[in-house]
Design a protein around this motif. Structure first.
Motif, PDB file in Angstrom:
ATOM      1  N   UNK A 129      25.436  47.734 -20.998  1.00 48.85           N
ATOM      2  CA  UNK A 129      25.800  46.507 -21.708  1.00 48.85           C
ATOM      3  C   UNK A 129      27.152  45.986 -21.221  1.00 48.85           C
ATOM      4  N   UNK A 130      28.124  46.871 -21.103  1.00 42.86           N
ATOM      5  CA  UNK A 130      29.438  46.458 -20.607  1.00 42.86           C
ATOM      6  C   UNK A 130      29.360  46.021 -19.144  1.00 42.86           C
ATOM      7  N   UNK A 131      28.489  46.654 -18.362  1.00 43.42           N
ATOM      8  CA  UNK A 131      28.341  46.288 -16.954  1.00 43.42           C
ATOM      9  C   UNK A 131      27.794  44.865 -16.818  1.00 43.42           C
ATOM     10  N   UNK A 132      26.849  44.497 -17.685  1.00 42.64           N
ATOM     11  CA  UNK A 132      26.285  43.145 -17.653  1.00 42.64           C
ATOM     12  C   UNK A 132      27.352  42.118 -18.014  1.00 42.64           C
ATOM     13  N   UNK A 133      28.150  42.438 -19.034  1.00 38.27           N
ATOM     14  CA  UNK A 133      29.238  41.533 -19.425  1.00 38.27           C
ATOM     15  C   UNK A 133      30.247  41.405 -18.289  1.00 38.27           C
ATOM     16  N   UNK A 134      30.578  42.520 -17.654  1.00 39.74           N
ATOM     17  CA  UNK A 134      31.531  42.507 -16.536  1.00 39.74           C
ATOM     18  C   UNK A 134      31.002  41.661 -15.383  1.00 39.74           C
ATOM     19  N   UNK A 135      29.708  41.802 -15.077  1.00 41.52           N
ATOM     20  CA  UNK A 135      29.130  41.007 -13.990  1.00 41.52           C
ATOM     21  C   UNK A 135      29.150  39.521 -14.336  1.00 41.52           C
ATOM     22  N   UNK A 136      28.833  39.200 -15.588  1.00 40.69           N
ATOM     23  CA  UNK A 136      28.863  37.796 -16.003  1.00 40.69           C
ATOM     24  C   UNK A 136      30.272  37.215 -15.855  1.00 40.69           C
TER      25      UNK A 136
ATOM     26  N   UNK B 139      32.544  38.209 -13.728  1.00 46.06           N
ATOM     27  CA  UNK B 139      32.817  38.051 -12.297  1.00 46.06           C
ATOM     28  C   UNK B 139      32.125  36.806 -11.739  1.00 46.06           C
ATOM     29  N   UNK B 140      30.879  36.571 -12.155  1.00 45.84           N
ATOM     30  CA  UNK B 140      30.111  35.446 -11.632  1.00 45.84           C
ATOM     31  C   UNK B 140      30.665  34.105 -12.100  1.00 45.84           C
ATOM     32  N   UNK B 141      31.333  34.100 -13.242  1.00 42.63           N
ATOM     33  CA  UNK B 141      31.879  32.842 -13.770  1.00 42.63           C
ATOM     34  C   UNK B 141      33.366  32.678 -13.466  1.00 42.63           C
ATOM     35  N   UNK B 142      33.933  33.623 -12.708  1.00 45.01           N
ATOM     36  CA  UNK B 142      35.341  33.516 -12.302  1.00 45.01           C
ATOM     37  C   UNK B 142      35.472  32.537 -11.139  1.00 45.01           C
ATOM     38  N   UNK B 143      36.707  32.139 -10.874  1.00 44.20           N
ATOM     39  CA  UNK B 143      36.950  31.160  -9.808  1.00 44.20           C
ATOM     40  C   UNK B 143      36.645  31.743  -8.431  1.00 44.20           C
ATOM     41  N   UNK B 144      37.016  33.000  -8.211  1.00 43.99           N
ATOM     42  CA  UNK B 144      36.813  33.623  -6.896  1.00 43.99           C
ATOM     43  C   UNK B 144      35.359  34.053  -6.724  1.00 43.99           C
ATOM     44  N   UNK B 145      34.815  33.997  -5.510  1.00 43.16           N
ATOM     45  CA  UNK B 145      33.461  34.498  -5.254  1.00 43.16           C
ATOM     46  C   UNK B 145      33.359  35.986  -5.568  1.00 43.16           C
ATOM     47  N   UNK B 146      32.158  36.432  -5.867  1.00 44.39           N
ATOM     48  CA  UNK B 146      31.934  37.823  -6.244  1.00 44.39           C
ATOM     49  C   UNK B 146      32.446  38.784  -5.178  1.00 44.39           C
ATOM     50  N   UNK B 147      32.216  38.475  -3.907  1.00 41.83           N
ATOM     51  CA  UNK B 147      32.598  39.375  -2.821  1.00 41.83           C
ATOM     52  C   UNK B 147      34.102  39.483  -2.639  1.00 41.83           C
TER      53      UNK B 147
END
Length: 258
Positions: free
Chosen positions: A31-38, A40-48
């Protein structure tokens, strides 16, 4: 009432038991991993261009950091004690049914090293490809300062990860799902998806890689009824990643960064 009758009577409750166990352990991590990924995906910097830290400092004060690291390792293993208790309560021997013992050291070590090599080498290629495709964050296996206790703690952390994941996501979960008369395909898929889900904080590449590892490990356990080789393989992979990242020169690790 026979053991078979007792298991038949309690079978409907296994789904609730599985849910509670997972929510107390790796399901909570998922559950925390999904929130963390979300995030990251909505942050300004690209995921990579973002990072996922696996072993982070818990305090700027060395001995307080050490204390918190050790407490974290200890409490992460409590769900393992819980599932072993639940299985023993139903007269399912962890030694006989899960292969958690030292009766076959050559088999366990041989297959452990073999599985580690078979998973680890393609895994490195997947990490590199995922970064280049932009579907994974940059993985930082250890961000701990170089204290005298850092390497031993990283080894303990690797052992904790391997015991927690293999006992719960393979040994316990597969055993319980088989009791519920699910097909082998569904059992393997559930175990693999659960394994992949709590690695999502690293990105989609980590999910794919760990789900594939979950398929291999679940099938191996169904075939051999032994968790020990999986613990050995997982521990070898994590020790190599954690300690190697801590000790190797930075220029050797440039391929992990975009």
């Amino acid at each position: 009432m026979t053991l078979e009758d007792r298991q038949q009577a309690t079978r409907p409750g296994y789904s609730v038991e599985i849910a509670i166990v997972l929510l107390l352990s790796l399901g909570q991590s998922a559950a925390y991993a999904i929130v963390s990924l979300a995030a990251k995906l909505t942050a300004a910097a690209p995921l990579a261009q973002q990072t996922a830290v696996l072993n982070a400092p818990q305090s700027a004060r060395p001995y307080l950091d050490l204390t918190r690291q050790l407490l974290g390792i200890f409490f992460e293993l409590i769900p393992v004690a819980l599932v072993l208790f639940l299985l023993l309560r139903d007269r399912i021997s962890p030694s006989r049914e899960l292969g958690i013992d030292y009766r076959r050291p050559r088999f366990d070590l041989g297959w452990g090293f073999g599985l580690a090599a078979a998973i680890g080498i393609p895994g490195l290629l997947l990490v590199y490809a995922s970064l280049q495709l932009g579907i994974n964050a940059q993985i930082v296996p250890s961000a701990l300062a170089p204290y005298w206790w850092t390497v031993p703690v990283l080894v303990l952390s690797a052992l904790q990860n391997s015991i927690l994941e293999e006992v719960i996501v393979v040994g316990y979960l597969v055993t319980r799902l088989r009791t519920m008369n699910l097909s082998i395909a569904w059992i393997v898929a559930i175990s693999a998806v659960v394994r992949g889900s709590y690695h999502l904080y690293q990105g989609f590449g980590a999910f794919i890689g760990n789900a594939v590892m979950g398929v291999v490990f679940a099938l191996f356990f169904i075939k051999t009824k032994r968790v020990m080789p999986l613990i050995v393989a997982h521990a070898l992979l994590d020790i190599t990643a954690f300690v190697g990242y801590q000790l190797l020169p930075d220029n050797w690790l440039d391929w992990l960064r975009v």
